[in-house]
Design a protein around this motif. Structure first.
Motif, mmCIF file in Angstrom:
data_model
loop_
_atom_site.group_PDB
_atom_site.id
_atom_site.type_symbol
_atom_site.label_atom_id
_atom_site.label_comp_id
_atom_site.label_asym_id
_atom_site.label_seq_id
_atom_site.Cartn_x
_atom_site.Cartn_y
_atom_site.Cartn_z
ATOM 1 N N ILE A 1 0.831 -1.207 0.000
ATOM 2 C CA ILE A 1 0.000 0.000 0.000
ATOM 3 C C ILE A 1 0.867 1.260 0.000
ATOM 4 C CG2 ILE A 1 -1.753 1.307 1.210
ATOM 5 C CD1 ILE A 1 -2.770 -1.260 -0.079
ATOM 6 N N LEU A 2 1.836 1.327 0.917
ATOM 7 C CA LEU A 2 2.712 2.499 0.965
ATOM 8 C C LEU A 2 3.724 2.474 -0.171
ATOM 9 C CD1 LEU A 2 3.426 2.652 4.803
ATOM 10 C CD2 LEU A 2 1.828 4.055 3.496
ATOM 11 N N GLY A 3 4.289 1.276 -0.386
ATOM 12 C CA GLY A 3 5.157 1.009 -1.519
ATOM 13 C C GLY A 3 6.121 2.111 -1.873
ATOM 14 N N LEU A 4 5.938 2.668 -3.070
ATOM 15 C CA LEU A 4 6.851 3.665 -3.621
ATOM 16 C C LEU A 4 6.299 5.087 -3.509
ATOM 17 C CD1 LEU A 4 7.779 1.700 -6.868
ATOM 18 C CD2 LEU A 4 8.941 1.639 -4.667
ATOM 19 N N THR A 5 5.384 5.310 -2.554
ATOM 20 C CA THR A 5 4.773 6.637 -2.438
ATOM 21 C C THR A 5 5.780 7.699 -2.011
ATOM 22 O OG1 THR A 5 4.101 6.119 -0.165
ATOM 23 C CG2 THR A 5 2.482 5.717 -1.909
ATOM 24 N N ARG B 1 -6.233 7.110 -7.390
ATOM 25 C CA ARG B 1 -5.617 6.657 -8.639
ATOM 26 C C ARG B 1 -4.095 6.648 -8.528
ATOM 27 N NH1 ARG B 1 -9.353 3.818 -11.344
ATOM 28 N NH2 ARG B 1 -11.324 4.983 -11.426
ATOM 29 N N THR B 2 -3.543 7.620 -7.799
ATOM 30 C CA THR B 2 -2.091 7.645 -7.597
ATOM 31 C C THR B 2 -1.641 6.443 -6.786
ATOM 32 O OG1 THR B 2 -2.077 10.067 -7.657
ATOM 33 C CG2 THR B 2 -0.159 8.983 -6.697
ATOM 34 N N ILE B 3 -2.358 6.181 -5.676
ATOM 35 C CA ILE B 3 -2.026 5.019 -4.839
ATOM 36 C C ILE B 3 -2.203 3.726 -5.636
ATOM 37 C CG2 ILE B 3 -2.730 3.690 -2.809
ATOM 38 C CD1 ILE B 3 -3.464 6.332 -1.470
ATOM 39 N N GLN B 4 -3.291 3.662 -6.424
ATOM 40 C CA GLN B 4 -3.557 2.469 -7.229
ATOM 41 C C GLN B 4 -2.433 2.221 -8.235
ATOM 42 O OE1 GLN B 4 -6.511 2.591 -10.402
ATOM 43 N NE2 GLN B 4 -7.535 0.812 -9.485
ATOM 44 N N GLN B 5 -2.018 3.272 -8.929
ATOM 45 C CA GLN B 5 -0.966 3.134 -9.933
ATOM 46 C C GLN B 5 0.350 2.683 -9.300
ATOM 47 O OE1 GLN B 5 0.018 6.743 -11.970
ATOM 48 N NE2 GLN B 5 1.428 5.761 -13.402
ATOM 49 N N LEU B 6 0.717 3.346 -8.198
ATOM 50 C CA LEU B 6 1.966 2.990 -7.526
ATOM 51 C C LEU B 6 1.890 1.597 -6.914
ATOM 52 C CD1 LEU B 6 2.825 6.383 -5.789
ATOM 53 C CD2 LEU B 6 3.987 5.361 -7.747
ATOM 54 N N SER B 7 0.723 1.245 -6.363
ATOM 55 C CA SER B 7 0.567 -0.071 -5.740
ATOM 56 C C SER B 7 0.622 -1.179 -6.780
ATOM 57 C CB SER B 7 -0.757 -0.151 -4.974
ATOM 58 O OG SER B 7 -0.759 0.747 -3.892
ATOM 59 N N PHE B 8 -0.026 -0.969 -7.929
ATOM 60 C CA PHE B 8 0.041 -1.971 -8.986
ATOM 61 C C PHE B 8 1.487 -2.204 -9.411
ATOM 62 C CE2 PHE B 8 -4.549 -1.482 -10.760
ATOM 63 C CZ PHE B 8 -4.999 -2.290 -9.734
ATOM 64 N N GLY B 9 2.234 -1.112 -9.542
ATOM 65 C CA GLY B 9 3.637 -1.250 -9.899
ATOM 66 C C GLY B 9 4.440 -1.941 -8.820
ATOM 67 N N THR B 10 4.167 -1.584 -7.560
ATOM 68 C CA THR B 10 4.886 -2.188 -6.440
ATOM 69 C C THR B 10 4.567 -3.663 -6.309
ATOM 70 O OG1 THR B 10 4.791 -0.091 -5.252
ATOM 71 C CG2 THR B 10 5.293 -2.044 -3.952
ATOM 72 N N ILE B 11 3.280 -4.005 -6.368
ATOM 73 C CA ILE B 11 2.875 -5.393 -6.171
ATOM 74 C C ILE B 11 3.378 -6.265 -7.310
ATOM 75 C CG2 ILE B 11 0.887 -6.951 -6.025
ATOM 76 C CD1 ILE B 11 -0.615 -4.675 -4.626
ATOM 77 N N ILE C 1 12.356 -4.631 -11.857
ATOM 78 C CA ILE C 1 10.979 -4.813 -12.327
ATOM 79 C C ILE C 1 10.179 -3.527 -12.155
ATOM 80 C CG2 ILE C 1 8.840 -6.127 -11.984
ATOM 81 C CD1 ILE C 1 10.578 -8.465 -11.033
ATOM 82 N N SER C 2 10.425 -2.787 -11.061
ATOM 83 C CA SER C 2 9.716 -1.524 -10.846
ATOM 84 C C SER C 2 10.000 -0.537 -11.966
ATOM 85 C CB SER C 2 10.115 -0.905 -9.504
ATOM 86 O OG SER C 2 9.677 -1.699 -8.432
ATOM 87 N N HIS C 3 11.243 -0.559 -12.462
ATOM 88 C CA HIS C 3 11.575 0.375 -13.544
ATOM 89 C C HIS C 3 11.156 -0.151 -14.910
ATOM 90 C CE1 HIS C 3 13.581 3.322 -16.002
ATOM 91 N NE2 HIS C 3 14.233 2.356 -16.630
ATOM 92 N N TYR C 4 11.658 -1.331 -15.282
ATOM 93 C CA TYR C 4 11.434 -1.821 -16.641
ATOM 94 C C TYR C 4 10.019 -2.363 -16.842
ATOM 95 C CZ TYR C 4 16.449 -1.398 -17.476
ATOM 96 O OH TYR C 4 17.714 -0.906 -17.630
ATOM 97 N N LEU D 1 20.959 6.153 -16.940
ATOM 98 C CA LEU D 1 20.012 5.268 -16.268
ATOM 99 C C LEU D 1 20.689 4.257 -15.345
ATOM 100 C CD1 LEU D 1 17.176 4.054 -15.852
ATOM 101 C CD2 LEU D 1 17.555 2.699 -17.938
ATOM 102 N N ILE D 2 21.709 3.566 -15.849
ATOM 103 C CA ILE D 2 22.315 2.445 -15.101
ATOM 104 C C ILE D 2 22.847 2.881 -13.728
ATOM 105 C CG2 ILE D 2 24.077 0.647 -15.131
ATOM 106 C CD1 ILE D 2 21.699 0.222 -17.022
ATOM 107 N N PRO D 3 23.594 3.992 -13.640
ATOM 108 C CA PRO D 3 24.049 4.415 -12.303
ATOM 109 C C PRO D 3 22.895 4.698 -11.349
ATOM 110 C CG PRO D 3 25.305 5.551 -14.001
ATOM 111 C CD PRO D 3 24.186 4.854 -14.694
ATOM 112 N N GLN D 4 21.774 5.206 -11.864
ATOM 113 C CA GLN D 4 20.626 5.475 -11.000
ATOM 114 C C GLN D 4 20.023 4.165 -10.481
ATOM 115 O OE1 GLN D 4 17.887 8.872 -12.084
ATOM 116 N NE2 GLN D 4 18.933 8.653 -14.063
ATOM 117 N N LEU D 5 19.851 3.185 -11.368
ATOM 118 C CA LEU D 5 19.327 1.887 -10.931
ATOM 119 C C LEU D 5 20.293 1.232 -9.951
ATOM 120 C CD1 LEU D 5 17.905 0.426 -14.283
ATOM 121 C CD2 LEU D 5 16.661 1.564 -12.429
#
Length: 256
Positions: A36-40, A117-127, A179-182, A195-199
């Protein structure tokens, strides 16, 4: 006399039941917070050399899940720990279902749809990321825990605690970030930087946090294991909890 013995056995079993429920509750509750909190929000908890220790707010309590599975593995056995991992997967599916259903049904006029919708989008990505990483990392943790336990003949409690958690946490962190990014594109990536140094920074920073948490829980784990063995009346023979599903299953197989 027999009544006293029966009462003592009942009290011990009640302690075992409530202890397992507490550990399972912390495990499943932490998974719920993660999803739920995930990447918020991302937190910078410090810096180790040139590497910042960055962790998503939902991942703050995540090392507790490995402590719980290690305690359950030590006291109740591998079979019971794997059962809990599968229940955690069902919990992930339940959260996805409710978030999907909540977005599908019509909302009351004036409701704050943007926040949902923000929580839903982030949660779908996190889960989506965490389900793959979760299954892989938790099963690796349980398998390695019992590998080290068999290798040391039930000794070196610190080794199986850290030897299983540190490897599984690296797998978990790497999988979640990639997976969260790609797969979900939910990480706060700067488009004006490579990108790579950030990941790599996300992976190293997240793993440093989990590594430090894993090392910090070594003494609590050893103390809790000893205290639980005493409080739950478990003999110091390095075997599984008497009456556990793992033992029942093994006894049934041997009988056959």
């Amino acid at each position: 006399m027999f009544a006293s013995v029966s009462s003592t056995a009942t009290n011990i079993q009640a302690r075992r039941d409530i202890t397992f429920l507490v550990l399972a509750g912390f495990f499943l509750g932490t998974l719920g917070m993660l999803n739920i909190l995930g990447l918020t929000r991302f937190l910078q908890l410090g810096q180790l050399g040139s590497w910042p220790i960055v962790v998503a707010v939902g991942a703050l309590p995540y090392p507790v899940t490995f402590l719980c599975t290690d305690l359950i593995s030590e006291i109740w056995g591998e079979y019971k720990a794997n059962q809990l991992v599968w229940v955690g997967l069902l919990l992930n599916g339940w959260i996805i279902l409710i978030l999907w259903l909540g977005g599908l049904l019509p909302s009351l006029p004036g409701s704050d749809d943007i926040t949902f919708r923000t929580i839903q989008q982030l949660s779908f990505g996190t889960i989506g990321a965490s389900m793959v990483a979760y299954l892989t990392a938790q099963f690796i943790d349980v398998k390695l825990f019992h590998f080290w336990k068999r290798l040391t003949n039930g000794k070196a409690l610190w080794l199986r605690n850290n030897g299983s958690t540190l490897v599984s946490q690296l797998v978990d962190t790497t999988a979640v970030v990639l997976i969260s990014h790609y797969g979900a594109h939910v990480l706060p990536i700067r488009t004006d930087a490579p990108l790579i140094p950030q990941l790599g920074s996300f992976i190293v920073g997240g793993y440093l946090f989990k590594l430090l948490a894993a090392l910090a829980d070594t003494l609590p784990f050893i103390w809790l294991t000893g205290w639980l063995r005493w409080w739950l009346s478990i003999p110091e023979d390095k075997t599984k909890l008497p009456g556990s599903f793992a033992n029942d299953r093994q006894s049934t197989t041997e009988t056959r």
